[in-house]
Structures are given as C-alpha cells and as structure tokens.
Design an enzyme around this catalytic site. Sequence first.
Site, PDB file in Angstrom:
ATOM      1  N   ASP A 166      -2.081   9.217 -10.876  1.00  0.00           N
ATOM      2  CA  ASP A 166      -2.049   8.133 -11.879  1.00  0.00           C
ATOM      3  C   ASP A 166      -0.618   7.857 -12.325  1.00  0.00           C
ATOM      4  O   ASP A 166      -0.221   6.700 -12.523  1.00  0.00           O
ATOM      5  CB  ASP A 166      -2.908   8.509 -13.085  1.00  0.00           C
ATOM      6  CG  ASP A 166      -4.393   8.477 -12.772  1.00  0.00           C
ATOM      7  OD1 ASP A 166      -4.767   7.923 -11.712  1.00  0.00           O
ATOM      8  OD2 ASP A 166      -5.182   9.008 -13.584  1.00  0.00           O
ATOM      9  N   ASN A 210      -2.491  12.692  -3.736  1.00  0.00           N
ATOM     10  CA  ASN A 210      -3.542  13.069  -4.700  1.00  0.00           C
ATOM     11  C   ASN A 210      -4.099  14.447  -4.395  1.00  0.00           C
ATOM     12  O   ASN A 210      -4.339  15.265  -5.301  1.00  0.00           O
ATOM     13  CB  ASN A 210      -4.668  12.032  -4.658  1.00  0.00           C
ATOM     14  CG  ASN A 210      -4.461  10.906  -5.664  1.00  0.00           C
ATOM     15  OD1 ASN A 210      -3.780  11.081  -6.662  1.00  0.00           O
ATOM     16  ND2 ASN A 210      -5.052   9.760  -5.398  1.00  0.00           N
ATOM     17  N   GLU A 225      -4.777   2.419  -4.445  1.00  0.00           N
ATOM     18  CA  GLU A 225      -3.324   2.489  -4.326  1.00  0.00           C
ATOM     19  C   GLU A 225      -2.740   1.216  -3.722  1.00  0.00           C
ATOM     20  O   GLU A 225      -1.579   1.198  -3.308  1.00  0.00           O
ATOM     21  CB  GLU A 225      -2.919   3.694  -3.466  1.00  0.00           C
ATOM     22  CG  GLU A 225      -3.243   3.568  -2.000  1.00  0.00           C
ATOM     23  CD  GLU A 225      -4.646   4.039  -1.646  1.00  0.00           C
ATOM     24  OE1 GLU A 225      -4.879   4.333  -0.464  1.00  0.00           O
ATOM     25  OE2 GLU A 225      -5.496   4.137  -2.550  1.00  0.00           O
ATOM     26  N   ASP A 250       0.855  -1.194   0.000  1.00  0.00           N
ATOM     27  CA  ASP A 250       0.000   0.000   0.000  1.00  0.00           C
ATOM     28  C   ASP A 250       0.889   1.240   0.000  1.00  0.00           C
ATOM     29  O   ASP A 250       1.827   1.344   0.806  1.00  0.00           O
ATOM     30  CB  ASP A 250      -0.909   0.000   1.235  1.00  0.00           C
ATOM     31  CG  ASP A 250      -1.954   1.093   1.152  1.00  0.00           C
ATOM     32  OD1 ASP A 250      -2.970   0.878   0.463  1.00  0.00           O
ATOM     33  OD2 ASP A 250      -1.753   2.157   1.771  1.00  0.00           O
TER      34      ASP A 250
END
Length: 462
Positions: free
Chosen positions: A352, A343, A378, A335
């Site tokens: 992305d 983000n 993620e 993770d």
Amino acid sequence: MATPASPTHPAVALGYYRYAQVVVVLMLLSGTVALTGWALESPALTRLLPASPAMKANTAIGFLLSGLALAQFLRRGTGCGLLSMLVAALGVATLAEYIQGIDLGIDGLFADPESILAGAAPGRMSQLTAVGFVLIGLRGSLACLDRLAWLRDPLSVLLLGIAMIGLASLGFLLAGVALDDLPFQPVAANTALLFLLGGLAWMAAEPEHGMTRISTADSLGGALARRLLLPSLLLPLLIIYVGQLLQSRLGYSDTMMRTLSAVLTGGAVASLIWWVSTLLDRVERERRETQRMKDSADTDGLTGLPNRRAFDEAMGRLLSGRREKDTRFCLLMLDLDFFKSYNDSFGHLAGDDALRITARLLRDALRPGDLPARYGGEEFAALLPGSDGDDGLQVAARINRLFREEQWPLRPVTVSIGVAEAHPGDDAASLIARADAALYAAKHGGRDRAELAPASPVSAAG
C-alpha cells in the site's frame, strides 16, 4: 449558445397551481358575498373592514367574471377569453363614464345612498378599480388566447402596482388620515386585495413562462425569488401604515415619523439581508456536502487519485471532444513491475505504501491539466489532453526516471508504460486495448520502459 434554463421545481409549480385555484375561490366567494350584501342592504357584507369603502355591485360582478375566467384557464376549458374580455370591457366602460362625464347605465344595479352623501356617482367603482379590471381582463385574454406572451408579465406588474396603490391609500385611510387630495376615489380593501392576489394568480397559472419561470426554477435564484418577492412588495405598505397610525393616534411629529420610518426601513432591509444570508449559507453547505460526496465517490481511498469511475468519465469527455472538435489527447497505461513479488516479500501494508508513492510520483510527473488515475490493483492510467504519441513518450520517460530516482524504503520499484494516441474512429475500448497492447510490449521488452502503440487501422487507412 444560449444557456439552458433551470428546470422547473415540480412541487413549486404544483403549489402555484393550487394557489391560483384558491384565488379563484376567493374571487367567486367575495363577489357573491358583496352582491348578496347589496341585495339584502347589508353594508357589512360589502366591505372587508368597517372603515374601508364598500365593494360596488359592478365590481363584484367583475370579480365573478375574473374568477370564472381564471378557473376556465386552469382547467383548459372554453370561454376563458370571452370572460376576460368582458372584464376588460367593464373597466373600459367605467373609465369612459369618468372621462366623458356620461352614464352608461352600468352602475345603478342597487341603491347607493353612501356614495350620494359623499357626492360621488352612486354604484360606480373607483377609477383605480376600473383600471385594474382593464389590466386583469387584458392579462387573462392574452393568456387564454395564447397571444403576446411578452406583454403578459408587464400587465401583471401594472396590476400589482394598482393593488399596491389601493392598499397604500387604504393604509392612510385606516390610520385616520384625510384623503381629500387624492386624484382618485379610495379603493375598497377587498377590491385591492383581490387585485393583488389575482395578478399573482395569473402569473402562477403559467409557472413555466415569463417571470414566474424564474421563481419556479429548481435553483438558488428560484429559491430567493420565492422567498423575497412577496415580502418586498408588502413591507413598504406595512411601514407606511404603521407610521401613519403612530402619527395619527399618538401625535408624533413629522421629524419623529421620518426617524421611525428610517428605523423601520433599515430593520426591514436588514431582516431581508439576514434571510438571504441564511438561505445562501444553507445552500452553500449543501453544495459543499454534495461536492464532498461526489469527490468521495470519484476518488480512490488509498492513493487519493481519481478512481476508475472518474477516469471513465474523463475519457468519455475527451473522446467526445476528439470527435466534435478534432482535439488530440494521449493515454498512458502503467503497471508496476513484479508487484506481486513485492507484496509477497514485504506484505500488503508495504505494498500500500508503494502504491501511495506511485501516486505521488505520477502527480509530480504530470502537468496540472493531466489526469492520473488508479485503474485497478497495481495498474494506473493517465490522460494527457493536447498531447500526441511523442509527447506521451516523453512524459512516460519522465515517469520512468522519477521511479528510478526515488528512494524506495525496501527495494526499488519500476513501472512499465503503454502509450496510445487517440485517433479518429477510436472509442474507449479500442484506445485502452491499444494502450494495453503497448504496455504488454514494454513488459516483454524488459520492463522499466515505455512503448508507443501503432496508429489504429482506421487512422492508418485514412
């Protein structure tokens, strides 16, 4: 372990059954018409072509019995075996007449002046026809009685050979070539044709057995067999007939005929090769399209890694191998640390890009046989076949190092990893739960690190 046979194509099997039904009708109709011709003294009804010999009356009876036997077999009725035995007995009796030079009284059903003029026994079927009835009678008997399955196809092949010889000799006859040196009487055109159709019909009546199983298979081999077997049988006959016709009608020399035969044969073979190539090309294009669609369904569009579906399938295969062969493997759950903040700070397009870089780093860190996957959001996962927990920790450390060394475009990104070795008693849910627990332990322990899950209670107890 034997490779399982390809499944039968239902539409093809039904088509074969319909074909056998049509042959039943043709046998019954041809036999009835020929008998009517003898009864009415109408030679036109006893032969298929004017230059062909006539179908004898007892030959017509043999085909009536053969048609009834095949019809009973198709509808699983009674009497199929008895009818087939009568057909074989008719052939055996006629052969005995030829060999022993006797008359058993089975030929004189109707007057046959044509045979008397030719110096042949009136009303008697040819030697090839008698052999054909022995073969088709035995073939039907074995099918009806469900005996000697291994012998049925050879009998059918021999029957097809009899039909081909009959049709070949007929081709010479129609081309005006004298057949005085033949060791047997010429076969009627309708007789030879019915033997060809009948031999194929008995094979078609058992679509899931023997050689027919290959041609009805839902596979490339089945498709090739369906398209090429019959043309390969008929092409030599066509070449022989055309060649003899040209020689007898146009007066071509033997040298010219050999040249033409070579050209015709080469053209026929080239046509078959082109036909096969076209089929193979279409099948290959369809296979590639199917594979492309499958790959698309199993691939994450953003990262190019296998998706959750592909991961679950691979996990199932590894767990099955773990249970059956005691093969080990390891699971990594990964993770990205503080990815929501990443983000929020730089936007989803930057996020992305980070996910795509993560996918590249995972590919660089893993062996060719390992499977990295995007698990969701993620979160990523990796399956390491043949690895234990210590191996998994080494791979996790390599991944952490690559993340630290990467030149991230905006700010460094790190990853926390949970490692779990598959143990006896694990299923997909329990193994993922242990890897997730180790992942959370890595998060709580400061992130940018890996933790190994303890053995499952079942394994520890063992």
